[in-house]
Scaffold this active site. Structure first.
Site, PDB file in Angstrom:
ATOM      1  N   GLY A  65       6.272   1.508 -11.502  1.00  0.00           N
ATOM      2  CA  GLY A  65       6.021   1.323 -10.074  1.00  0.00           C
ATOM      3  C   GLY A  65       7.271   1.452  -9.229  1.00  0.00           C
ATOM      4  N   GLY A 120       7.534   0.933  -5.961  1.00  0.00           N
ATOM      5  CA  GLY A 120       7.297   0.303  -4.653  1.00  0.00           C
ATOM      6  C   GLY A 120       8.518  -0.504  -4.254  1.00  0.00           C
ATOM      7  N   GLU A 152      -3.117  -5.417  13.391  1.00  0.00           N
ATOM      8  CA  GLU A 152      -2.326  -4.264  13.844  1.00  0.00           C
ATOM      9  C   GLU A 152      -3.219  -3.036  14.053  1.00  0.00           C
ATOM     10  OE1 GLU A 152       1.920  -5.766  12.024  1.00  0.00           O
ATOM     11  OE2 GLU A 152       0.957  -4.127  11.009  1.00  0.00           O
ATOM     12  N   ASP A 194       3.836  -7.834  -5.877  1.00  0.00           N
ATOM     13  CA  ASP A 194       2.443  -8.255  -5.682  1.00  0.00           C
ATOM     14  C   ASP A 194       1.734  -8.596  -6.988  1.00  0.00           C
ATOM     15  OD1 ASP A 194       2.749  -7.814  -3.017  1.00  0.00           O
ATOM     16  OD2 ASP A 194       1.261  -6.203  -2.844  1.00  0.00           O
ATOM     17  N   ALA A 217       6.449  -7.564   1.253  1.00  0.00           N
ATOM     18  CA  ALA A 217       7.593  -6.768   0.820  1.00  0.00           C
ATOM     19  C   ALA A 217       8.797  -7.638   0.432  1.00  0.00           C
ATOM     20  CB  ALA A 217       7.977  -5.788   1.924  1.00  0.00           C
TER      21      ALA A 217
HETATM   22  C1  FAD Z   1      -1.601  -1.798   5.328  1.00  0.00           C
HETATM   23  C2  FAD Z   1      -0.556  -2.731   4.779  1.00  0.00           C
HETATM   24  C3  FAD Z   1       0.336  -3.350   5.640  1.00  0.00           C
HETATM   25  C4  FAD Z   1       1.311  -4.194   5.146  1.00  0.00           C
HETATM   26  N1  FAD Z   1       2.186  -4.783   6.024  1.00  0.00           N
HETATM   27  C5  FAD Z   1       3.168  -5.556   5.540  1.00  0.00           C
HETATM   28  C6  FAD Z   1       4.141  -6.115   6.412  1.00  0.00           C
HETATM   29  O1  FAD Z   1       4.094  -5.903   7.632  1.00  0.00           O
HETATM   30  N2  FAD Z   1       5.130  -6.880   5.884  1.00  0.00           N
HETATM   31  C7  FAD Z   1       5.216  -7.113   4.540  1.00  0.00           C
HETATM   32  O2  FAD Z   1       6.142  -7.792   4.098  1.00  0.00           O
HETATM   33  N3  FAD Z   1       4.312  -6.627   3.697  1.00  0.00           N
HETATM   34  C8  FAD Z   1       3.289  -5.849   4.149  1.00  0.00           C
HETATM   35  N4  FAD Z   1       2.382  -5.323   3.282  1.00  0.00           N
HETATM   36  C9  FAD Z   1       2.448  -5.704   1.859  1.00  0.00           C
HETATM   37  C10 FAD Z   1       3.540  -4.944   1.120  1.00  0.00           C
HETATM   38  O3  FAD Z   1       3.434  -3.574   1.370  1.00  0.00           O
HETATM   39  C11 FAD Z   1       3.417  -5.245  -0.364  1.00  0.00           C
HETATM   40  O4  FAD Z   1       3.514  -6.619  -0.557  1.00  0.00           O
HETATM   41  C12 FAD Z   1       4.506  -4.537  -1.148  1.00  0.00           C
HETATM   42  O5  FAD Z   1       4.322  -3.146  -1.076  1.00  0.00           O
HETATM   43  C13 FAD Z   1       4.515  -4.994  -2.604  1.00  0.00           C
HETATM   44  O6  FAD Z   1       5.524  -4.306  -3.288  1.00  0.00           O
HETATM   45  P1  FAD Z   1       5.372  -3.979  -4.833  1.00  0.00           P
HETATM   46  O7  FAD Z   1       6.652  -3.374  -5.263  1.00  0.00           O
HETATM   47  O8  FAD Z   1       4.860  -5.162  -5.557  1.00  0.00           O
HETATM   48  O9  FAD Z   1       4.194  -2.895  -4.913  1.00  0.00           O
HETATM   49  P2  FAD Z   1       3.984  -1.520  -4.147  1.00  0.00           P
HETATM   50  O10 FAD Z   1       4.936  -1.355  -3.045  1.00  0.00           O
HETATM   51  O11 FAD Z   1       2.536  -1.460  -3.843  1.00  0.00           O
HETATM   52  O12 FAD Z   1       4.307  -0.426  -5.266  1.00  0.00           O
HETATM   53  C14 FAD Z   1       3.558  -0.292  -6.433  1.00  0.00           C
HETATM   54  C15 FAD Z   1       3.848   1.073  -7.038  1.00  0.00           C
HETATM   55  O13 FAD Z   1       3.275   1.126  -8.341  1.00  0.00           O
HETATM   56  C16 FAD Z   1       2.711   2.400  -8.560  1.00  0.00           C
HETATM   57  N5  FAD Z   1       1.675   2.251  -9.582  1.00  0.00           N
HETATM   58  C17 FAD Z   1       0.614   1.407  -9.577  1.00  0.00           C
HETATM   59  N6  FAD Z   1      -0.095   1.536 -10.723  1.00  0.00           N
HETATM   60  C18 FAD Z   1       0.545   2.466 -11.458  1.00  0.00           C
HETATM   61  C19 FAD Z   1       0.293   3.031 -12.747  1.00  0.00           C
HETATM   62  N7  FAD Z   1      -0.735   2.647 -13.517  1.00  0.00           N
HETATM   63  N8  FAD Z   1       1.131   3.998 -13.192  1.00  0.00           N
HETATM   64  C20 FAD Z   1       2.187   4.410 -12.448  1.00  0.00           C
HETATM   65  N9  FAD Z   1       2.465   3.902 -11.230  1.00  0.00           N
HETATM   66  C21 FAD Z   1       1.655   2.929 -10.746  1.00  0.00           C
HETATM   67  C22 FAD Z   1       2.166   2.790  -7.186  1.00  0.00           C
HETATM   68  O14 FAD Z   1       2.020   4.193  -7.076  1.00  0.00           O
HETATM   69  C23 FAD Z   1       3.234   2.228  -6.248  1.00  0.00           C
HETATM   70  O15 FAD Z   1       4.222   3.187  -5.964  1.00  0.00           O
HETATM   71  C24 FAD Z   1       1.400  -4.447   3.756  1.00  0.00           C
HETATM   72  C25 FAD Z   1       0.502  -3.827   2.884  1.00  0.00           C
HETATM   73  C26 FAD Z   1      -0.466  -2.968   3.401  1.00  0.00           C
HETATM   74  C27 FAD Z   1      -1.424  -2.294   2.447  1.00  0.00           C
END
Ligand code: FAD
Length: 435
Positions: free
Chosen positions: A15, A17, A174, A305, A322
Site C-alpha cells: 500500500g 497511501g 464537503e 486505516d 491521514a
Molecule cells: C473522500 C475522502 C475524504 C477524506 N478526507 C480526509 C481529510 O480531510 N483529512 C484526513 O485526515 N483524512 C481524510 N480522509 C481519510 C484518509 O484519506 C485516510 O485515512 C488515509 O488515506 C489512510 O491512509 P492509509 O495509508 O491507511 O491508506 P490509503 O491512503 O487508503 O492507501 C492504501 C493503499 O493501499 C493500496 N492497496 C489496497 N489494497 C491493496 C492490495 N490488495 N494490493 C496492493 N495494493 C493495495 C491502495 O491502492 C492504496 O494506494 C478522507 C478519505 C476519503 C475517502
C-alpha cells in the site's frame, strides 16, 4: 518479481497511501531493502476527491506517481501488484505478478466503502474512495443535468436534479457544500433553459449532528453554512435502501433521486491469510500492539486505516485519517531500523494536530487542540494545510492555481464527461476500476 537479493533485510510494504509512503520515506536511506507493492502506480490524495467529483480539480492534480516519491534510492523497489494472500508460515506474499519473500511485512492497505451488506445501495449508489469512482460521480452528475434538459416529465426531471448524500462526516459535508455552490454559480449559466432552482441537495445524517468527530461548535457552524448554501440537512434519519430511483429511510421520508452518494461508512481492506478472527476488530481492522505488530505475529505490522491500536485514549483505535497513518508510518520506520539494529522498539504515541472540514467558499470549520475557529480564516487554514500535505510540487502549484482561478471566476472548469458512466454497469465498473 525480479528483485535482486540483498544483504539487507527485506521490508515489504503493501500500500502506497499516506502510511505506506511515510514509512518508505523513513526507510529509504537505511540498511534495508524496501519493496513497495500497490495495485495503483499512484498515490491518491483522498481528501480532495470531492473536488474531482464536482469538477473543481482534474484527477491528475491529486494523484502522484509512487515511483517518483522515492526516485534515486538504490534499495527501493516498486512493483505494480495486487496482493492476494499473505502466507505468514513461510513469510511469503502471493500477488497477481508472482510471489515474494519478506523479512518484515507492513500492511498499509487502507480502507474501502462499507455498505453494511446493503446490496441495493451498493449496486445503485455511488462511492467516492478512489479516483475512478470520483470520475464516475462527476460524469453521472453532469449526465443527469443533460438528461434533465431532454425530458418534459417534471417528476423525472426533478429526480435527475435531486441529490442524496448519505453521511454527515467531512466527506458528506464537503460534497454537499460543493454541489450547492455548483447549483448556485454554474448551473444557471450552463443550463439557462432548465429551471435549476429545482435542484435539491439533501445531506442525510443518522445521528443528531453533522461532523460527529469534531466539536459541537464546528457541527453547528457547518450545518449553518450548509443551510445558507441551500442544502437540506436531514438529521436522525437513516437511509435503508435505494433502488436507483427511490431512497427509503427508517422514517416516512422518501427521496426520489437519480443520484445517491454513500459516504456513511468505511471498513479496512482485508487480506487473505490475515483474516483469522484473532486478528480482526470491528470494521475489519487488524489489531496491533503499540509497536504496530499485528497481535501474535512478530514480523508483520499494520499501519493507517487498516490498523487498530487500542489505547486508553483511543479504545477503538485511532481515527481513520491521514495524520494517524503518516505518524504511524514514521514511527514504524524508526522502529524497523531499531529492530534491524537489535535495539528495542518505541511505542507509538499519537499527536492529535486537530481536524477540519470545508463547506464552501470562505466557509470552513477548524478544531485545533487549543483553538476552534470557523469562517474565512478557517477556510484559508484548510487550504494551506491541504496544499502542504499534497504530494508533489507540480500538484501543489496546479491545485493552488485552480483554486485561485475558481475563486476569482466562481468557476469549475473540469466539469467534463470524459468517460461516460452508465448506471446499470455501476457495480461491474467499480469492481473493474478498483482491481
Ligand atoms: C473522500 C475522502 C475524504 C477524506 N478526507 C480526509 C481529510 O480531510 N483529512 C484526513 O485526515 N483524512 C481524510 N480522509 C481519510 C484518509 O484519506 C485516510 O485515512 C488515509 O488515506 C489512510 O491512509 P492509509 O495509508 O491507511 O491508506 P490509503 O491512503 O487508503 O492507501 C492504501 C493503499 O493501499 C493500496 N492497496 C489496497 N489494497 C491493496 C492490495 N490488495 N494490493 C496492493 N495494493 C493495495 C491502495 O491502492 C492504496 O494506494 C478522507 C478519505 C476519503 C475517502
Amino acid at each position: 518479481m525480479n528483485i535482486p537479493q540483498s544483504s539487507y533485510p527485506r521490508v515489504v510494504i503493501i500500500g502506497g497511501g499516506f502510511g505506506g509512503i511515510a514509512l518508505a520515506k523513513k526507510l529509504s536511506q537505511k540498511e534495508a531493502q524496501v519493496v513497495l507493492l500497490d495495485k495503483h502506480n499512484y498515490h491518491n490524495f483522498q481528501p480532495l476527491l470531492y473536488q474531482v467529483s464536482t469538477g473543481g480539480l482534474e484527477p491528475d492534480s491529486i494523484a502522484y506517481p509512487i515511483r517518483k516519491v522515492l526516485q534515486g534510492y538504490p534499495n527501493f523497489f516498486f512493483r505494480l501488484a495486487q496482493v492476494q494472500e499473505v502466507k505468514t508460515d513461510t513469510k511469503r506474499i502471493k500477488t497477481n505478478i508472482g510471489e515474494i519473500f519478506y523479512d518484515y511485512l507492513v500492511v498499509a492497505t487502507g480502507s474501502e466503502t462499507n455498505f453494511f451488506g446493503n446490496k441495493g445501495i451498493q449496486s445503485m449508489g455511488m462511492a467516492m474512495k478512489t479516483i475512478p469512482q470520483s470520475l464516475n460521480l462527476r460524469s453521472l452528475i453532469l449526465e443527469n443535468f443533460e438528461q434533465a434538459l431532454l425530458t418534459d416529465d417534471l417528476h423525472e426531471r426533478d429526480a435527475l436534479m435531486n441529490f442524496v448524500i448519505v453521511g454527515g462526516g467531512p466527506t458528506g459535508v464537503e460534497l454537499a457544500g460543493a454541489l450547492a455552490e455548483i447549483k448556485k454559480g454554474i448551473l444557471p449559466k450552463d443550463y439557462p433553459d432548465l429551471d435549476t432552482r429545482r435542484a435539491q441537495i439533501n445531506l442525510v445524517q443518522g445521528s443528531d449532528r453533522l461532523l460527529p468527530a469534531m466539536s459541537e461548535v464546528a457541527s453547528r457552524k457547518a450545518e449553518k453554512f450548509l443551510e445558507e448554501l441551500g442544502v437540506n440537512v436531514w438529521k436522525n434519519i437513516r437511509v435503508t435502501d435505494y433502488d436507483g430511483k427511490k431512497v427509503s429511510t427508517n422514517t416516512k421520508t422518501i427521496f426520489e433521486a437519480e443520484t445517491l452518494v454513500w459516504a456513511a461508512g468505511v471498513q479496512a481492506v482485508g487480506l487473505k491469510g490475515l483474516d483469522a478472527e484473532t486478528f480482526l476488530c470491528r470494521g475489519n481492522r487488524l489489531r496491533v500492539n503499540e509497536f504496530h505488530q499485528i497481535v501474535g505475529l512478530e514480523d508483520v505490522f499494520a499501519i493507517g486505516d487498516v490498523a487498530q491500536m487500542e489505547t486508553e485514549e483511543f479504545p477503538h483505535g485511532h481515527p481513520m485519517m491521514a495524520q494517524p497513518a503518516i505518524q504511524q508510518g514514521r514511527n514504524l520506520g524508526d522502529n524497523l531500523v531499531r529492530a534491524i539494529e537489535g535495539k528495542p522498539m518505541k511505542p507509538f504515541v499519537y499527536k492529535d494536530k486537530g481536524s477540519m472540514a470545508t463547506v464552501g467558499r470562505n466557509k470552513a470549520v477548524v478544531d485545533l487542540p487549543k483553538f476552534k475557529f470557523q469562517g474565512v480564516f478557517a477556510w484559508f487554514v484548510w487550504m494551506f494545510v491541504h496544499l502542504y500535505f499534497l504530494i508533489g510540487f507540480r500538484n501543489r502549484v496546479v491545485v493552488f492555481i485552480n483554486w485561485v482561478y475558481n475563486y476569482i471566476r466562481f468557476d469549475r472548469e473540469a466539469r467534463l464527461i470524459i468517460r461516460p458512466f452508465k448506471k446499470q454497469n455501476r457495480v461491474e465498473r467499480d469492481t473493474l476500476m478498483q482491481d
